[in-house]
Design a protein around this motif. Structure first.
Motif, PDB file in Angstrom:
ATOM      1  N   ASP A   1       0.856  -1.183   0.000  1.00  6.98           N
ATOM      2  CA  ASP A   1       0.000   0.000   0.000  1.00  6.98           C
ATOM      3  C   ASP A   1       0.899   1.243   0.000  1.00  6.98           C
ATOM      4  O   ASP A   1       1.825   1.338   0.806  1.00  6.98           O
ATOM      5  CB  ASP A   1      -0.892  -0.020   1.247  1.00  6.98           C
ATOM      6  CG  ASP A   1      -1.897   1.099   1.254  1.00  6.98           C
ATOM      7  OD1 ASP A   1      -1.493   2.285   1.117  1.00  6.98           O
ATOM      8  OD2 ASP A   1      -3.089   0.811   1.414  1.00  6.98           O
ATOM      9  N   ASP A   2       0.622   2.195  -0.870  1.00  5.98           N
ATOM     10  CA  ASP A   2       1.465   3.385  -0.978  1.00  5.98           C
ATOM     11  C   ASP A   2       1.401   4.310   0.227  1.00  5.98           C
ATOM     12  O   ASP A   2       2.190   5.244   0.327  1.00  5.98           O
ATOM     13  CB  ASP A   2       1.154   4.152  -2.261  1.00  5.98           C
ATOM     14  CG  ASP A   2       1.838   3.513  -3.453  1.00  5.98           C
ATOM     15  OD1 ASP A   2       3.047   3.207  -3.349  1.00  5.98           O
ATOM     16  OD2 ASP A   2       1.166   3.288  -4.475  1.00  5.98           O
ATOM     17  N   SER A   3       0.502   4.043   1.162  1.00  7.29           N
ATOM     18  CA  SER A   3       0.508   4.841   2.392  1.00  7.29           C
ATOM     19  C   SER A   3       1.725   4.493   3.260  1.00  7.29           C
ATOM     20  O   SER A   3       2.105   5.270   4.136  1.00  7.29           O
ATOM     21  CB  SER A   3      -0.781   4.631   3.182  1.00  7.29           C
ATOM     22  OG  SER A   3      -0.858   3.297   3.664  1.00  7.29           O
ATOM     23  N   LEU A   4       2.331   3.331   2.998  1.00  9.73           N
ATOM     24  CA  LEU A   4       3.563   2.947   3.702  1.00  9.73           C
ATOM     25  C   LEU A   4       4.755   3.447   2.901  1.00  9.73           C
ATOM     26  O   LEU A   4       4.867   3.177   1.712  1.00  9.73           O
ATOM     27  CB  LEU A   4       3.664   1.416   3.821  1.00  9.73           C
ATOM     28  CG  LEU A   4       2.641   0.707   4.690  1.00  9.73           C
ATOM     29  CD1 LEU A   4       2.809  -0.808   4.563  1.00  9.73           C
ATOM     30  CD2 LEU A   4       2.799   1.136   6.134  1.00  9.73           C
ATOM     31  N   ASN A   5       5.640   4.165   3.570  1.00 11.43           N
ATOM     32  CA  ASN A   5       6.858   4.629   2.902  1.00 11.43           C
ATOM     33  C   ASN A   5       8.058   3.772   3.272  1.00 11.43           C
ATOM     34  O   ASN A   5       9.077   3.804   2.582  1.00 11.43           O
ATOM     35  CB  ASN A   5       7.131   6.090   3.209  1.00 11.43           C
ATOM     36  CG  ASN A   5       6.095   6.989   2.551  1.00 11.43           C
ATOM     37  OD1 ASN A   5       5.722   6.761   1.402  1.00 11.43           O
ATOM     38  ND2 ASN A   5       5.615   7.965   3.275  1.00 11.43           N
ATOM     39  N   GLU A   6       7.952   3.044   4.384  1.00 14.87           N
ATOM     40  CA  GLU A   6       9.036   2.161   4.812  1.00 14.87           C
ATOM     41  C   GLU A   6       8.450   0.810   5.188  1.00 14.87           C
ATOM     42  O   GLU A   6       7.392   0.746   5.823  1.00 14.87           O
ATOM     43  CB  GLU A   6       9.771   2.734   6.033  1.00 14.87           C
ATOM     44  CG  GLU A   6      10.471   4.035   5.763  1.00 14.87           C
ATOM     45  CD  GLU A   6      11.472   4.413   6.849  1.00 14.87           C
ATOM     46  OE1 GLU A   6      12.005   3.518   7.542  1.00 14.87           O
ATOM     47  OE2 GLU A   6      11.720   5.624   6.989  1.00 14.87           O
TER      48      GLU A   6
END
Length: 168
Positions: free
Chosen positions: A102-107
């Motif tokens: 999911d692109d809400s996670l950056n790491e």
């Protein structure tokens, strides 16, 4: 929105081959693995891993590694999700899994196995590291903002490569 992405790769600590009747997925850590994981947890944390989105192979040795790391970092309140697809030795499986994030996670933090981790690192960074040792750590940071599904070869740079023998 596109953001810089970071992938933290942690190879499970040293496992035991004492009981040869155990299935690979059921092998526990050996004494060295039990000593190394807590030391490396602190080192990995100092390298900038905050253990906030942790995904772990269901293998006993991987679960024991992240459990020991969790216990040795009481100041961090973190949890992990066990992902069956991370019990793989093929970097293509890991790449496909990363691309589904999911692109809400950056790491993200992946606790898994070789040769998949080493091969993924080499593919994404273009660095030839040969081998992530047991309880080794690699931090990969995207060279530019991207979405997870856009990950391709050489789209990351290696920001850290830490080996237990540097700290033990």
């Amino acid at each position: 929105m596109k953001h810089i992405k970071t992938i933290h790769l942690i190879r499970h600590a040293k496992s035991s081959w004492k009981d040869e009747s155990l299935a690979d997925i059921k092998r526990p850590l050996n004494k060295r693995g039990l000593r190394t994981a807590p030391v490396m947890a602190k080192v990995i944390c100092q390298a900038g891993c905050d253990f906030q989105a942790v995904f772990c192979s269901p293998a006993v040795r991987a679960q024991a590694t992240i459990q020991l790391m969790h216990q040795s970092l009481p100041e961090l309140d973190f949890h992990w999700e066990t992902i069956a697809d991370l019990y793989t030795f093929d970097s293509r499986d890991l790449l496909a899994w990363c691309r589904s994030m999911d692109d809400s996670l950056n790491e993200i933090v992946i606790v898994g196995h070789n040769p998949a981790l080493t091969d993924l690192c080499e593919m994404l960074s273009g660095c030839e590291i040969k081998h992530i040792p047991t309880c080794g750590y690699v931090k990969l940071v995207s060279a530019s903002p991207l979405k997870w599904h856009q990950i391709v070869g050489k789209s990351f740079h290696m920001a850290a490569f830490l080996k237990p023998n540097q700290f033990m």
